[in-house]
Scaffold this motif. Structure first.
Motif: not given
Length: 84
Positions: A29-40, A65-77
């Motif tokens: 379960x990933x939080x919307x503001x959690x960085x994909x990089x922090x998840x590994x 673009x995903x590398x520059x916006x690596x969270x659920x919230x940023x991708x959804x935006x």
């Protein structure tokens, strides 16, 4: 500005859709503001996220673009802005 939680072209709430995709790929379960990089997540997993988002909403995001916006919230935006 389009809100990321708004329904997009009958394709559903981008935040919920992106979160579902990321949760499945991350295996947790990933939080919307959690960085994909922090998840590994690695580049293959990130590419899978891109592909699944694009399958759902059309060509709206690429790996860079995903590398520059690596969270659920940023991708959804990004999805919401593209369809707004």
């Amino acid at each position: 500005m389009t809100q990321p939680n708004a329904t997009v072209s009958g394709l559903g709430d981008p935040t919920a859709v992106v979160r579902s995709i990321v949760n499945e790929i991350a295996g947790t379960e990933v939080e919307p503001e959690q960085s994909f990089f922090d998840l590994g997540l690695d580049s293959i997993q990130l590419m899978d996220i891109c592909n699944r988002i694009n399958e759902r909403y059309g060509e709206v995001i690429d790996l860079f673009l995903l590398f520059e916006n690596p969270t659920i919230d940023e991708c959804a935006a990004i999805v919401a802005a593209h369809h707004g």
